[in-house]
Design a protein around this motif. Structure first.
Motif, PDB file in Angstrom:
ATOM      1  N   PRO A  33      45.426  49.524  40.672  1.00 47.06           N
ATOM      2  CA  PRO A  33      46.013  47.981  40.536  1.00 47.06           C
ATOM      3  C   PRO A  33      44.788  47.811  39.210  1.00 47.06           C
ATOM      4  O   PRO A  33      45.716  46.804  38.310  1.00 47.06           O
ATOM      5  CB  PRO A  33      46.976  47.498  40.985  1.00 47.06           C
ATOM      6  CG  PRO A  33      45.649  47.279  42.048  1.00 47.06           C
ATOM      7  CD  PRO A  33      44.684  48.722  41.804  1.00 47.06           C
ATOM      8  N   PHE A  34      44.074  48.135  39.062  1.00 47.59           N
ATOM      9  CA  PHE A  34      42.822  47.590  37.774  1.00 47.59           C
ATOM     10  C   PHE A  34      42.996  48.309  36.355  1.00 47.59           C
ATOM     11  O   PHE A  34      42.466  47.287  35.689  1.00 47.59           O
ATOM     12  CB  PHE A  34      41.154  47.901  38.367  1.00 47.59           C
ATOM     13  CG  PHE A  34      41.614  47.105  39.560  1.00 47.59           C
ATOM     14  CD1 PHE A  34      40.746  45.778  39.487  1.00 47.59           C
ATOM     15  CD2 PHE A  34      41.391  47.443  40.987  1.00 47.59           C
ATOM     16  CE1 PHE A  34      40.487  45.316  40.867  1.00 47.59           C
ATOM     17  CE2 PHE A  34      41.165  46.862  42.395  1.00 47.59           C
ATOM     18  CZ  PHE A  34      41.121  45.370  42.006  1.00 47.59           C
ATOM     19  N   GLU A  35      42.799  50.014  36.375  1.00 45.49           N
ATOM     20  CA  GLU A  35      43.337  50.231  35.579  1.00 45.49           C
ATOM     21  C   GLU A  35      43.671  51.360  35.340  1.00 45.49           C
ATOM     22  O   GLU A  35      43.269  52.328  35.855  1.00 45.49           O
ATOM     23  CB  GLU A  35      42.444  50.696  34.384  1.00 45.49           C
ATOM     24  CG  GLU A  35      40.587  51.323  34.888  1.00 45.49           C
ATOM     25  CD  GLU A  35      39.828  50.025  35.602  1.00 45.49           C
ATOM     26  OE1 GLU A  35      39.631  49.049  35.591  1.00 45.49           O
ATOM     27  OE2 GLU A  35      39.328  49.520  36.678  1.00 45.49           O
ATOM     28  N   THR A  87      36.353  52.308  29.948  1.00 49.54           N
ATOM     29  CA  THR A  87      36.774  52.123  31.313  1.00 49.54           C
ATOM     30  C   THR A  87      37.116  53.451  31.841  1.00 49.54           C
ATOM     31  O   THR A  87      37.167  54.702  30.859  1.00 49.54           O
ATOM     32  CB  THR A  87      37.830  51.262  31.266  1.00 49.54           C
ATOM     33  OG1 THR A  87      38.199  51.146  32.337  1.00 49.54           O
ATOM     34  CG2 THR A  87      39.455  51.855  30.412  1.00 49.54           C
ATOM     35  N   ASN A  88      37.610  54.019  32.862  1.00 53.49           N
ATOM     36  CA  ASN A  88      38.168  55.256  33.379  1.00 53.49           C
ATOM     37  C   ASN A  88      39.056  55.026  33.812  1.00 53.49           C
ATOM     38  O   ASN A  88      39.321  54.228  35.216  1.00 53.49           O
ATOM     39  CB  ASN A  88      37.064  55.866  34.736  1.00 53.49           C
ATOM     40  CG  ASN A  88      37.484  57.521  34.611  1.00 53.49           C
ATOM     41  OD1 ASN A  88      38.107  56.753  36.731  1.00 53.49           O
ATOM     42  ND2 ASN A  88      37.722  57.700  34.234  1.00 53.49           N
ATOM     43  N   PRO A  89      40.022  55.228  32.682  1.00 54.30           N
ATOM     44  CA  PRO A  89      41.945  54.184  33.547  1.00 54.30           C
ATOM     45  C   PRO A  89      42.389  55.007  34.595  1.00 54.30           C
ATOM     46  O   PRO A  89      43.882  55.941  34.610  1.00 54.30           O
ATOM     47  CB  PRO A  89      42.631  54.728  32.513  1.00 54.30           C
ATOM     48  CG  PRO A  89      41.783  55.505  31.352  1.00 54.30           C
ATOM     49  CD  PRO A  89      40.546  55.973  32.033  1.00 54.30           C
ATOM     50  N   ALA A 142      35.512  48.433  35.053  1.00 54.33           N
ATOM     51  CA  ALA A 142      35.657  50.167  35.374  1.00 54.33           C
ATOM     52  C   ALA A 142      36.211  49.369  36.940  1.00 54.33           C
ATOM     53  O   ALA A 142      36.431  50.471  37.935  1.00 54.33           O
ATOM     54  CB  ALA A 142      35.734  51.042  35.359  1.00 54.33           C
ATOM     55  N   GLY A 143      36.604  48.565  37.549  1.00 54.58           N
ATOM     56  CA  GLY A 143      36.429  48.204  38.915  1.00 54.58           C
ATOM     57  C   GLY A 143      35.178  48.657  39.963  1.00 54.58           C
ATOM     58  O   GLY A 143      35.213  48.697  40.843  1.00 54.58           O
ATOM     59  N   MET A 144      34.220  48.112  38.347  1.00 52.68           N
ATOM     60  CA  MET A 144      33.021  49.123  39.151  1.00 52.68           C
ATOM     61  C   MET A 144      31.880  47.963  40.131  1.00 52.68           C
ATOM     62  O   MET A 144      31.513  46.871  39.827  1.00 52.68           O
ATOM     63  CB  MET A 144      32.109  48.909  37.748  1.00 52.68           C
ATOM     64  CG  MET A 144      30.496  49.826  38.367  1.00 52.68           C
ATOM     65  SD  MET A 144      29.696  50.126  36.830  1.00 52.68           S
ATOM     66  CE  MET A 144      30.644  52.180  35.922  1.00 52.68           C
ATOM     67  N   LEU A 198      30.372  55.820  31.719  1.00 53.59           N
ATOM     68  CA  LEU A 198      30.649  54.774  32.082  1.00 53.59           C
ATOM     69  C   LEU A 198      28.882  53.755  31.170  1.00 53.59           C
ATOM     70  O   LEU A 198      28.603  53.620  30.228  1.00 53.59           O
ATOM     71  CB  LEU A 198      30.809  54.191  32.469  1.00 53.59           C
ATOM     72  CG  LEU A 198      32.606  54.422  32.266  1.00 53.59           C
ATOM     73  CD1 LEU A 198      33.382  53.721  34.140  1.00 53.59           C
ATOM     74  CD2 LEU A 198      33.394  53.931  31.157  1.00 53.59           C
ATOM     75  N   LEU A 199      28.021  53.938  32.585  1.00 55.97           N
ATOM     76  CA  LEU A 199      27.075  53.425  32.363  1.00 55.97           C
ATOM     77  C   LEU A 199      26.165  54.077  31.308  1.00 55.97           C
ATOM     78  O   LEU A 199      25.221  53.847  30.103  1.00 55.97           O
ATOM     79  CB  LEU A 199      26.006  53.190  34.044  1.00 55.97           C
ATOM     80  CG  LEU A 199      26.985  52.294  34.383  1.00 55.97           C
ATOM     81  CD1 LEU A 199      26.008  52.382  35.865  1.00 55.97           C
ATOM     82  CD2 LEU A 199      27.722  51.006  34.034  1.00 55.97           C
TER      83      LEU A 199
END
Ligand code: GLN
Length: 257
Positions: free
Chosen positions: A44-46, A38-40, A100-102, A86-87
């Motif tokens: 509010p997702f991370e 993830t990418n924090p 990641a809210g992707m 990430l990918l």
């Protein structure tokens, strides 16, 4: 075999089995650890906090990831990296899945497979309260900020406007707060969080300019075994209201901070 020998043999077998289990558990691919990337930097997702649902990581996605692992008898691990990486990390097997809210875009679908949609969002514009921007085309002669690699950047690119890309949403918003840019294009729930955190900002929506975006979990192409598990968990969390509850909880928490 004498009893003592039997006991000894059994003990040895158990020690060897434990060794095998440990060896598997440590790996990210076939063991009992499910490693997400993830990418924090996307509340509010991370986001990073002192006491998150997975170590220092908290947010809607983190709670979802934990539940997927729990339901499948796996231990959850979270690796933090740049959104852009990430990918690539997924493709080279460093992580098992991306949460990641992707947005599941056609372009990304060329390299990875996506789960069932678990959240629907849209791009919005964050502007100063006194801004005269009321629709996307008003951005034409404005200074636009986006976050690098986000779908917001792709949208602005496709509109043909020039823009400046930042590494983090907070950096783009700071630029707006400081009057160095006029508008930040970013995902709706994250925009609400930033507007709640900063004085003098508001959100402008334009449904005719920005399509809805579906957030999904990415796995390596063809990894149907993991994808099936993830989908089963997501469908359960959608139908029993878990994801809705998480969205409400983290949206309130995020804006109350
Ligand atoms: N939904 C956006 C995208 O997929 C932003 C995601 C994020 O920053 N975590 O590009």
């Amino acid at each position: 075999m004498k009893k003592a020998t039997k006991v000894l043999t059994l003990a040895l077998a158990m020690i060897m089995l434990a060794g095998v289990l440990t060896a598997c558990g440590g790996g990210s691919k076939n063991g009992s650890t499910l490693t997400f990337g993830t990418n924090p930097e996307f509340p509010p997702f991370e986001y990073v906090t002192s006491n998150g649902v997975i170590g220092e990581f908290d947010g809607i996605d983190m709670a979802i990831a934990k539940q997927i692992a729990d339901e499948n008898g796996m231990t959850v691990a979270m690796e933090s990296m740049e959104f852009d990486s990430l990918l690539v990390a997924l493709q080279n097997g460093q992580i098992d899945a991306v949460i990641a809210g992707m947005t599941a875009t056609d372009e990304r679908r060329e390299t990875v497979d996506f789960s069932t949609t678990y959240y629907t969002a849209t791009q919005v514009m964050i502007v100063k309260e006194d801004s005269d921007i009321t629709k996307a085309t008003d951005m034409a002669d404005k200074k636009i900020c986006v976050v690098q690699g986000y779908t917001g950047e792709v949208c602005v690119q496709e509109m043909g406007y020039s823009y400046e890309a930042f590494k983090k949403g907070t950096e783009a918003v700071l630029e707006l707060v400081n009057g160095k840019c006029d508008v930040v294009v970013i995902d709706s729930a994250t925009a609400k969080k930033y507007v709640g955190d900063n004085e003098g900002l508001k959100i402008v929506e334009d449904a005719s300019a920005f399509e809805s975006e579906e957030y999904a979990i990415a796995v390596q192409k063809g990894n149907t075994e993991l994808l099936d598990k993830i989908n089963a968990s997501i469908e359960k969390m959608l139908s029993d209201g878990t994801i809705n509850e998480l969205a409400v909880k983290y949206t309130e928490e995020a804006t109350a901070e």
